[in-house]
Design a protein around this motif. Structure first.
Motif, PDB file in Angstrom:
ATOM      1  N   GLY A 155      70.377  40.229 -80.670  1.00 57.99           N
ATOM      2  CA  GLY A 155      70.507  41.245 -81.716  1.00 57.99           C
ATOM      3  C   GLY A 155      71.029  40.730 -83.043  1.00 57.99           C
ATOM      4  O   GLY A 155      71.285  41.508 -83.957  1.00 57.99           O
ATOM      5  N   LEU A 156      71.214  39.424 -83.169  1.00 55.88           N
ATOM      6  CA  LEU A 156      71.717  38.820 -84.404  1.00 55.88           C
ATOM      7  C   LEU A 156      70.657  37.894 -84.990  1.00 55.88           C
ATOM      8  O   LEU A 156      69.831  37.354 -84.265  1.00 55.88           O
ATOM      9  N   HIS A 157      70.716  37.702 -86.292  1.00 57.57           N
ATOM     10  CA  HIS A 157      69.795  36.778 -86.951  1.00 57.57           C
ATOM     11  C   HIS A 157      70.511  35.455 -87.190  1.00 57.57           C
ATOM     12  O   HIS A 157      71.571  35.428 -87.806  1.00 57.57           O
ATOM     13  N   LEU A 158      69.899  34.379 -86.702  1.00 59.60           N
ATOM     14  CA  LEU A 158      70.432  33.039 -86.912  1.00 59.60           C
ATOM     15  C   LEU A 158      69.379  32.212 -87.614  1.00 59.60           C
ATOM     16  O   LEU A 158      68.185  32.342 -87.339  1.00 59.60           O
ATOM     17  N   GLU A 159      69.828  31.344 -88.507  1.00 54.80           N
ATOM     18  CA  GLU A 159      68.899  30.514 -89.263  1.00 54.80           C
ATOM     19  C   GLU A 159      68.834  29.118 -88.657  1.00 54.80           C
ATOM     20  O   GLU A 159      69.855  28.474 -88.454  1.00 54.80           O
ATOM     21  N   VAL A 160      67.607  28.679 -88.385  1.00 46.66           N
ATOM     22  CA  VAL A 160      67.378  27.329 -87.868  1.00 46.66           C
ATOM     23  C   VAL A 160      66.712  26.532 -88.984  1.00 46.66           C
ATOM     24  O   VAL A 160      65.644  26.897 -89.467  1.00 46.66           O
ATOM     25  N   GLN A 161      67.360  25.470 -89.404  1.00 41.19           N
ATOM     26  CA  GLN A 161      66.815  24.588 -90.436  1.00 41.19           C
ATOM     27  C   GLN A 161      66.194  23.379 -89.745  1.00 41.19           C
ATOM     28  O   GLN A 161      66.852  22.713 -88.952  1.00 41.19           O
ATOM     29  N   LEU A 162      64.917  23.165 -90.035  1.00 38.59           N
ATOM     30  CA  LEU A 162      64.196  22.021 -89.474  1.00 38.59           C
ATOM     31  C   LEU A 162      63.931  21.032 -90.592  1.00 38.59           C
ATOM     32  O   LEU A 162      63.409  21.412 -91.647  1.00 38.59           O
ATOM     33  N   ARG A 163      64.277  19.776 -90.352  1.00 38.07           N
ATOM     34  CA  ARG A 163      63.995  18.751 -91.365  1.00 38.07           C
ATOM     35  C   ARG A 163      63.828  17.405 -90.710  1.00 38.07           C
ATOM     36  O   ARG A 163      64.243  17.199 -89.575  1.00 38.07           O
ATOM     37  N   SER A 164      63.201  16.510 -91.429  1.00 37.76           N
ATOM     38  CA  SER A 164      63.084  15.138 -90.931  1.00 37.76           C
ATOM     39  C   SER A 164      63.960  14.247 -91.794  1.00 37.76           C
ATOM     40  O   SER A 164      64.358  14.630 -92.893  1.00 37.76           O
TER      41      SER A 164
END
Length: 177
Positions: A155-164
């Protein structure tokens, strides 16, 4: 039976807390009101701990399944940064809609692995993705490059940052064209 835990703050309580923080910074709310808003923010912020751990485990598992060497980290946005974001950087932001209180970062070695990981993540979590922004294909003016995926978890929004490492250092720009 009372378990000693209180219910999570409601959306309206979060909106009110954000509003009180802004009013306090303008000298329009009391210290007691501000302290109450901070307690509401702290209660909301603490709810992100368990979902972040769960997502971290899932991201590591996905990397392993794809045979991708990935560094997966997590962080809770600092309290002072939440207040600063609500009061200075984005004073119109509704606190109940802030999507980066809980954040995770996945760093892989190459652009090819980044694209593979992003594709697999989007396929696997298609029903949980709330928002996705591709700053690798469309870098910010500052040169910033990463893919941000906002995921709904518990029920919560989490941010996933993808990078190389390439997009982090800028040393692989020729691969991004």
């Amino acid at each position: 039976m009372n378990t000693g835990t209180s219910p999570p703050p409601s959306r309206s309580a979060l909106r009110k807390a954000g509003s009180i923080m802004r009013k306090y910074m303008r000298g329009e709310a009391t210290l007691a009101e501000f302290q109450g808003a901070i307690r509401t923010m702290q209660a909301h912020r603490s709810r992100f701990n368990r979902p972040m751990v769960d997502l971290n485990t899932e991201l590591r598992s996905l990397a392993s399944q794809l045979s991708i060497e990935a560094s997966v980290t997590q962080r809770l946005k600092r309290e002072a940064t939440i207040v600063e974001k609500l009061c200075i950087r984005e004073p119109g932001l509704d606190f109940s809609r802030m999507q980066d209180i809980g954040g995770l970062r996945v760093v892989v070695d190459s652009l090819a692995e980044l694209i593979r990981f992003d594709t697999a993540l989007c396929d696997r979590w298609s029903d949980r993705i709330v928002d996705r922004r591709d700053y690798v294909s469309h870098p910010r003016e500052s040169g910033y490059r990463a893919i941000h995926v906002v995921v709904s978890e518990s029920g919560l929004h989490l941010e996933v940052q993808l990078r190389s490492r390439c997009t982090s250092s800028g040393g692989c720009d020729r691969d991004l064209r």
